[in-house]
Structures are given as structure tokens and as C-alpha cells.
Design an enzyme around this catalytic site. Sequence first.
Site, short mmCIF file in Angstrom:
data_model
loop_
_atom_site.label_atom_id
_atom_site.label_comp_id
_atom_site.label_asym_id
_atom_site.label_seq_id
_atom_site.Cartn_x
_atom_site.Cartn_y
_atom_site.Cartn_z
N CYS A 1 3.34 -15.62 -16.47
CA CYS A 1 2.51 -14.64 -15.75
C CYS A 1 2.32 -13.37 -16.56
O CYS A 1 1.22 -12.82 -16.64
CB CYS A 1 3.15 -14.29 -14.41
N HIS B 1 0.86 13.23 -10.44
CA HIS B 1 0.00 14.05 -9.58
C HIS B 1 -0.58 15.23 -10.36
O HIS B 1 0.09 15.82 -11.21
CB HIS B 1 0.78 14.56 -8.38
N LYS C 1 1.50 12.74 1.45
CA LYS C 1 0.13 12.85 0.96
C LYS C 1 -0.77 11.75 1.53
O LYS C 1 -1.97 11.74 1.28
CB LYS C 1 0.14 12.80 -0.57
N CYS D 1 4.19 -15.18 -9.58
CA CYS D 1 5.19 -16.14 -9.11
C CYS D 1 6.57 -15.52 -8.97
O CYS D 1 7.48 -16.14 -8.43
CB CYS D 1 5.26 -17.36 -10.04
N ARG E 1 12.94 8.75 -0.57
CA ARG E 1 12.82 10.02 -1.27
C ARG E 1 13.87 11.00 -0.76
O ARG E 1 14.25 10.98 0.41
CB ARG E 1 11.43 10.61 -1.04
N ILE F 1 14.86 12.18 -13.37
CA ILE F 1 15.27 13.56 -13.60
C ILE F 1 16.53 13.61 -14.44
O ILE F 1 16.61 14.34 -15.44
CB ILE F 1 15.48 14.29 -12.26
#
Length: 583
Positions: free
Chosen positions: A504, A141, A348, A539, A408, A104
Site C-alpha cells: 500500500c 495553523h 476551531k 489494508c 489535548r 514540544i
Amino acid sequence: MVIRAGGKKTPGNPAAVEKALQKAGLGHLKADIIDRSVRLTGTVETWEQKVRAGYAAAGKGYRGVLNDIVASEAPEAPMAEPELEDDALEGRSYDVVIVGAGVIGCAIARELSRYDLSIAVIEKEEDAAMQASGRNDGMIHPGFAAKPGTRKAFYNVRGNRMYGRWAEELNFELKRPGSLLLYRTAFHRLLVPVFKMRCRRNGVDGEYRSLSAAEVRRMERWVTDKQKGAFFMPSAGIVSPYRVTLALAENAAQNGCEFHFRTVLRDIRMEEGRIKELVTNRGIFGCGLLVNAAGVWSDKVAEMAGDRFFSIHGRKGTDAILDAVCGVFQTRISGMPRIFSGRSSHSKGGGVVPCVEGNLLIGPTAQEVPGREDFSTDAAVFQSLLGQLDLNKALSSRYIINYYSGVRAATWEEDFIVGPSDKVANLVHAAGIQSPGLASAPAIAEDIAGWAVNMLEAQGRYVSDNPGFNPVRTPIPSLRDMDAAERDALIHQDPSYGEILCRCEEVSRGEIRDALRRNPPATTVDGVKRRVRAGAGRCHGGFCLPRIIGVMAEEMGLDLLEISKKGPGSEIAVAETKTGAAP
């Protein structure tokens, strides 16, 4: 319980608050009505009782709940502050100061950099995206879950629509796999008209529709046999949340915004009802307008400015990341929402979320916690998280390569606080931004910037466009995303891209070097990881870490012992084990 009215006239319902507290078995607590908010005081034994009281007082017509109850068994932990003390900012002045370098704060900085303003972002952590913005599932969302008529619903859908332009301009990866809300029983199909009505009321985009169990299986081969169909919303997207945040920060910096990390706001000096100066660990400096995007500490910033009408409490969520080999097992977001299972409506419910890098992620959980920066993981919570693996028959715990927690910033009213202060002429709030905050960020930033410009001009500060504004951000080249010809051309241009340090994730020396040279730069091992994913594979740096810190020491002019994982106090090496030159 005693309720005293005070301050401005309020449309709230004091009797409803009293009744709710009595029903919760907390009638001994006191509620004062102050400036259209309800303030709870008193003492309880447990954190759970404090939480129960906060939600009992919510939804009674007030603009906020100030939960100042003391839970004797769960005292609130103080904010962690950097040890740095200097005068780097002493005597300076900015048109706009933004507190917080999460998604934000960085989005607002980037939006404000369109204008000819002096802008600073202050952040107490070592880097951007170190708290909630770097500790979530990356889901954009669609806007279904938010309650119609709330700021969450409004900003979620509008922000979702804006992500395409963001991804194009800022050059980060955005995918829209869509979301499957799986039905637990056939009865839930009867709720489809309600789901569609909710989508219409919120303005959800795309051809949302109900699917049979067979249709779901054709879309997702490995989906659980327990599903009885699903409600599909195609506008749901996925991004890397920390890379989005860093892209915003880089573009804001590119357009003149300054970022000051390890900088904590300690006090606000007011003059005639306006913010005049900010007191920090790095000096006292002037501020024309303050944007409060301080996440879990946003209520404390509001209090410093004399505009505390809400309080924040932490809601911890734990996620687990699965190996990239699992990417073939699922392409769409899926979950069995909590509304179907009768559990708390404050979450949710989590599920299985594909990542743009190819991994799968399960989570998040939801747990109300007293610690606003409590990123610990809990064995019992982790075991409950494993239950989400059941949504896909091909998954098992053996694929988990990492897990983490984030906190949150939840308000008791469960909605965003976005807009100018009612009491302070040069203060704007972007507070209580929890899920779907990531999806909502573009729209929130656009509105905050608009308000900020209007407020500055009301003060007599004419605001013109930034003539050099460039919305396009050039990313660090990603070797793993290139074809053979592109790789060959890049390596011929710069041989450092031909030396793979992280196998990786196929990250080269050149990418790590570039991460250290960006603005804002990576200064820690985790900072490099956030920018180019070095050490993010199975790893987790087991093979590449010594090489990474070697490049960092060389580029930053530091001793190897000074290289840290996430800032001072987390140094990778503590002492030399060998001395003398090699034979």
C-alpha cells in the site's frame, strides 16, 4: 460559597468568580485565591458540572484555575505507568532533564543540544509522539484562530514562520496549501474587515483575502455548494506530526541528547527551593534544571515541584483518515469554523485537511473528557464527525480507512503556559500546549532553551556552544518518493530496498530495517509505522504485518511472540499454532 484570599497579592476579581459560579448554578462550591490562582473545591455529581465550574472561574484576572472539584460520577483515572522497574538511571546526573517526548519536548531537546550540556528526555511511553503529538491533524495553523494578545497567538505565528527552516534542516515534508474558512451565509462576508484586523493584530503572514463562492469553486472543484465564499490564508501548512516529532528526536540524539523511554517521573526531591533529584521507576538521579513538557500530566509535574498554579483537563478529538485516492478531491484545508455556527469557542470546528502523504483527513471533534489518556472512539461522536464530509461533494464514508482519538492538554484559561517558574529557580514550564501547539513548537522551543541557558548560568554553570552540533538530519530513504533512476541506484547499493513488504505504501525491507536501527529506534510495530508508514495504507497491515514482525524479530534478536504493536501487553502473536519443521 466562601472565597479566601491567601498568598501573593492578586489583581483578580473574587466577586466575579462568585457571580459566575452562582450563575452556573454552582454557588455551593468554594473558591480560594492562592498564589494569584483561583482554586475550586467541593463536590458535584457530573463531569459536565465540573467543566462548567472551571470555565466559570476562568478569565477573571487570575494566572490560573485549579479545578480540584470532585465529580462523583466521573472520578479521574490515574496515569498509566510502565511495568518496567530497574536502576538504569540510578546515581546519574544531567544538566537538563525534559519530561515528555512529544513535539514540544523533542523540539526543546533539539534546541538545547546546540549547547554543551548533558540532556535527558524521559518519557513514560514506549516511543516519542505516542499521545497528542501522534494523534492530531498535522495542520500548521496560520495564527488567525488564537485570541489576540495570548501566548497562543504569539507563538503560533512565530512558529509558523520557522517551519521552513525546520523542514529544510530536518528533512521532513512541509506543504503550504493554505486554509479556506468557508462562509456559511452571505452575512459572514460582512465580517471580513474583522477577520483582516484579527490577522493584522496577530501578525498572520501572507496575502490573506476574501474570496467569492465562484472563486472558491475554481480553487476547489468539489467544495460544498452550501459555501458562500471563504476567507483564505495562504500561510497555513501541513506536516506529518509524528514524523516531525521523530525527526526532532533523532537530531537531538545525534547531537548528544539521551532518550529514556518507559521512564515515569514519580516524585521530585527539593532542596532549599530547588529541584535536586528526580525519582523514577528506573532510579533516582540528579537534575540541574527541569523542563516540564509533560502534556496532559504537566500540572502533576508542577505539583511535585511545589509550583502547581494551573490544572489540566482532557479535550478529546476524533479524526478520520480517508484513502489516498481521495487526495485528488481537495488540495487546500477547509472548514466552516464554529464561530460561524454559534458552537463552542473551545474548538476551531474541524474540517477537511490534506495530508502530506496524499490522504485526506476529517476532524477533529472536541469533547471535554475526564480521562486524560482516554483514546477510545465513540459511535455518536463518530457520526457527528461524518458531517464534515459534507464540506466536499466527492467524499463519502466509504473512503474512510481508519479513525482515532487524541487528548489535548487544555487549561481552563485556554492559553499556553510557557516560561520559568515563579517559585522554583530551576524549573521551566511548557504546559497546557494544545492546538496550535504543533505550529508553535519551534518558537516555544527557542524561548525555553534561551531561558534554560540563562537559568543554568545564574546557578554558576557556564554554558558554551556544542562544537559538534549539526542541525541537519538525514532521513531514511523513501522508495515511494524516488524516480526510477534513484530507485535503481539505491537497490544496486543495497538490495534490501528492492524487496517491497508493504505494498500500500511501497515500503521496502531496507526502510523497515533502518527504522529499527535509528536513534531513538523503533521497538514496536507502531514505531515502525510512525517512521516509514509500513502498515499505514488501506489494508492497515493485513498483508504486510507478518513480514514486518519477521524483520523485527530478526533485527532485534527477539522471538516472534515478543513483538508488540505498541509496547508490553500488546503482543501481536500469543502462541505458536504449528510445531516442527516444514517438510
